[in-house]
Design a protein around this motif. Structure first.
Motif, short mmCIF file in Angstrom:
data_model
loop_
_atom_site.label_atom_id
_atom_site.label_comp_id
_atom_site.label_asym_id
_atom_site.label_seq_id
_atom_site.Cartn_x
_atom_site.Cartn_y
_atom_site.Cartn_z
N ALA A 90 1.17 -20.55 -20.42
CA ALA A 90 0.06 -20.37 -21.80
C ALA A 90 -0.89 -21.61 -21.99
CB ALA A 90 1.03 -20.34 -23.19
N PRO A 91 -1.90 -21.37 -22.38
CA PRO A 91 -2.83 -22.53 -22.58
C PRO A 91 -2.43 -23.15 -24.22
CG PRO A 91 -4.09 -20.40 -22.03
CD PRO A 91 -2.80 -20.19 -22.29
N VAL A 92 -2.61 -24.20 -23.95
CA VAL A 92 -2.22 -25.13 -25.13
C VAL A 92 -3.19 -26.07 -25.77
CG1 VAL A 92 -0.38 -26.89 -26.27
CG2 VAL A 92 0.46 -25.22 -24.53
N PHE A 93 -3.50 -25.93 -27.04
CA PHE A 93 -4.54 -26.91 -27.66
C PHE A 93 -4.32 -27.36 -28.89
CE2 PHE A 93 -5.26 -22.76 -28.90
CZ PHE A 93 -5.96 -22.84 -30.20
N PHE A 94 -5.03 -28.37 -29.14
CA PHE A 94 -4.80 -29.08 -30.35
C PHE A 94 -6.02 -28.36 -31.55
CE2 PHE A 94 -3.22 -32.90 -27.96
CZ PHE A 94 -1.92 -32.89 -28.33
N ALA A 95 -5.41 -28.18 -32.71
CA ALA A 95 -6.42 -27.65 -33.60
C ALA A 95 -6.40 -28.33 -34.97
CB ALA A 95 -6.13 -26.28 -33.82
N PHE A 96 -7.21 -29.04 -35.41
CA PHE A 96 -7.40 -29.59 -36.62
C PHE A 96 -7.54 -28.66 -37.69
CE2 PHE A 96 -8.13 -33.45 -33.89
CZ PHE A 96 -7.32 -34.14 -34.84
N ARG A 97 -6.84 -28.98 -38.80
CA ARG A 97 -6.96 -27.76 -39.96
C ARG A 97 -8.30 -27.91 -40.58
NH1 ARG A 97 -3.82 -23.58 -40.41
NH2 ARG A 97 -1.71 -23.73 -40.26
N SER A 98 -8.91 -29.15 -40.43
CA SER A 98 -10.23 -29.31 -41.14
C SER A 98 -11.41 -28.64 -40.35
CB SER A 98 -10.38 -30.97 -41.24
OG SER A 98 -10.19 -31.49 -39.96
N GLU A 99 -11.09 -28.33 -39.27
CA GLU A 99 -12.34 -27.67 -38.34
C GLU A 99 -12.52 -26.20 -38.68
OE1 GLU A 99 -11.73 -30.14 -34.08
OE2 GLU A 99 -10.75 -28.26 -34.36
N ARG A 100 -13.46 -25.66 -38.57
CA ARG A 100 -14.03 -24.29 -38.87
C ARG A 100 -14.68 -23.86 -37.81
NH1 ARG A 100 -10.34 -25.07 -41.70
NH2 ARG A 100 -10.32 -25.21 -44.04
N VAL A 101 -14.60 -24.25 -36.56
CA VAL A 101 -15.48 -23.64 -35.31
C VAL A 101 -14.83 -22.35 -35.20
CG1 VAL A 101 -15.84 -23.92 -32.98
CG2 VAL A 101 -15.66 -26.01 -34.60
N PHE A 102 -13.46 -22.05 -35.18
CA PHE A 102 -12.80 -20.71 -35.01
C PHE A 102 -12.30 -20.50 -36.28
CE2 PHE A 102 -12.58 -22.59 -30.67
CZ PHE A 102 -13.64 -22.02 -30.06
N SER A 103 -12.15 -18.97 -36.48
CA SER A 103 -11.13 -18.49 -37.52
C SER A 103 -9.73 -18.67 -36.86
CB SER A 103 -11.52 -17.17 -37.65
OG SER A 103 -11.20 -16.18 -36.70
N ASP A 104 -8.72 -18.39 -37.83
CA ASP A 104 -7.42 -18.54 -37.32
C ASP A 104 -7.03 -17.56 -36.18
OD1 ASP A 104 -6.48 -20.96 -38.67
OD2 ASP A 104 -5.69 -20.07 -40.01
N THR A 105 -7.63 -16.27 -36.41
CA THR A 105 -7.27 -15.17 -35.59
C THR A 105 -7.97 -15.64 -34.01
OG1 THR A 105 -7.46 -13.64 -37.28
CG2 THR A 105 -7.49 -12.83 -35.18
N LEU A 106 -9.08 -16.02 -34.23
CA LEU A 106 -9.65 -16.30 -32.92
C LEU A 106 -8.94 -17.42 -32.21
CD1 LEU A 106 -13.65 -15.99 -33.46
CD2 LEU A 106 -12.09 -14.69 -32.37
N ARG A 107 -8.51 -18.66 -32.90
CA ARG A 107 -7.93 -19.75 -32.35
C ARG A 107 -6.72 -19.09 -32.01
NH1 ARG A 107 -8.27 -24.80 -36.17
NH2 ARG A 107 -7.48 -23.54 -37.72
N GLN A 108 -6.05 -18.28 -32.49
CA GLN A 108 -4.60 -17.81 -31.91
C GLN A 108 -4.79 -17.14 -30.51
OE1 GLN A 108 -3.04 -15.66 -35.28
NE2 GLN A 108 -2.85 -17.63 -36.51
N ALA A 109 -5.81 -16.41 -30.45
CA ALA A 109 -6.07 -15.48 -29.20
C ALA A 109 -6.49 -16.56 -27.93
CB ALA A 109 -6.97 -14.69 -29.41
N VAL A 110 -6.81 -17.58 -28.31
CA VAL A 110 -7.41 -18.53 -27.23
C VAL A 110 -6.18 -19.20 -26.51
CG1 VAL A 110 -8.40 -20.90 -26.85
CG2 VAL A 110 -9.47 -19.18 -28.22
N GLY A 111 -4.98 -19.21 -27.29
CA GLY A 111 -3.74 -19.95 -26.71
C GLY A 111 -3.05 -20.50 -27.69
#
Length: 241
Positions: A31-52
């Motif tokens: 599975a793709p693994v990536f770091f996600a800062f809570r303060s980032e607003r580039v993706f919505s949570d739904t989109l981020r979860q589908a990325v990996g």
């Protein structure tokens, strides 16, 4: 496998970031693994979860981190902890024990830390109890060296600690950690677990609740944190480490 079934949370420090990353690479290697800062607003949570699989980083300053460092927000906690550690019956006994005092002298000879010696450190005289408490950091250092297969407390004198001395040191380290949040008198209601990890406990409960109600597809959640965080959570659950 993606962020809808697996997720991780970590504090913003190198060792917890690496621990979360390493665990997921072994647990879900494809599975793709990536770091996600809570303060980032580039993706919505739904989109981020589908990325990996996301590793959510609590990027608030340590003094504002409710998830992994909630005790830092509590006024008077540091003074309470210092007093509570010194009230430990075990540590008070160790401070009077010839075998523990001999161990302190040996450790002082090995690494030269003034807090372990019988003189003064940071402008104040070291009493036996202060020396015993300071040995907790040596226990942590030894555990790290053992975990990485490195020589334990290397020193120019060639002084080595025996297995029996290692056990004595471990008892000191374990007891100091217990008293970070667990009341020295054994009174649960006087402990500081709720103030130290109440928000984290609620976060764990919320994930389990959402899953039980069918509102979440998550099957595995990892919290990559610190020994202090675990000590606070254990105290809140009434578990004696």
């Amino acid at each position: 496998v993606d962020g809808r079934t697996v997720a991780a949370y970590t504090s913003n420090t190198q060792r917890t970031l690496q621990s979360a990353w390493s665990l997921l690479l072994g647990f879900v290697p494809e599975a793709p693994v990536f770091f996600a800062f809570r303060s980032e607003r580039v993706f919505s949570d739904t989109l981020r979860q589908a990325v990996g699989v996301p590793i959510y980083i609590e990027d608030a300053a340590k003094a504002d981190d409710r998830l992994f460092h909630q005790w830092e927000l509590q006024e008077g906690y540091k003074a309470w902890r210092e007093s509570n550690v010194r009230r430990s019956p075990f540590l008070q006994h160790a401070a009077r024990s010839p075998e523990y005092l001999a161990l302190l002298n040996k450790l002082h000879a090995c690494i030269g830390d003034p807090q372990l010696g019988g003189g003064s450190a940071a402008g104040r005289q070291n009493d036996a109890l202060s020396r015993i408490i300071a040995a907790k950091d040596v226990d942590t250092q030894v555990m790290i060296e053992e975990a990485h297969g490195r020589p334990v407390l290397p020193n120019r004198l060639g002084v080595a600690i025996s297995p029996d001395e290692r056990r004595l040191l471990r008892r000191v380290g374990d007891e100091v950690k217990r008293r970070w949040f667990g009341d020295a008198g054994g009174m649960f209601e006087e402990s500081r677990g709720r103030e130290g990890a109440g928000y984290l406990a609620h976060k764990v409960w919320r994930h389990m609740r959402q899953r039980a109600l069918g509102r979440s597809e998550l099957r595995f959640v990892d919290f990559s944190c610190h020994d202090t965080t675990l000590a606070a959570l254990a105290a809140w659950f009434g578990v004696e480490l």
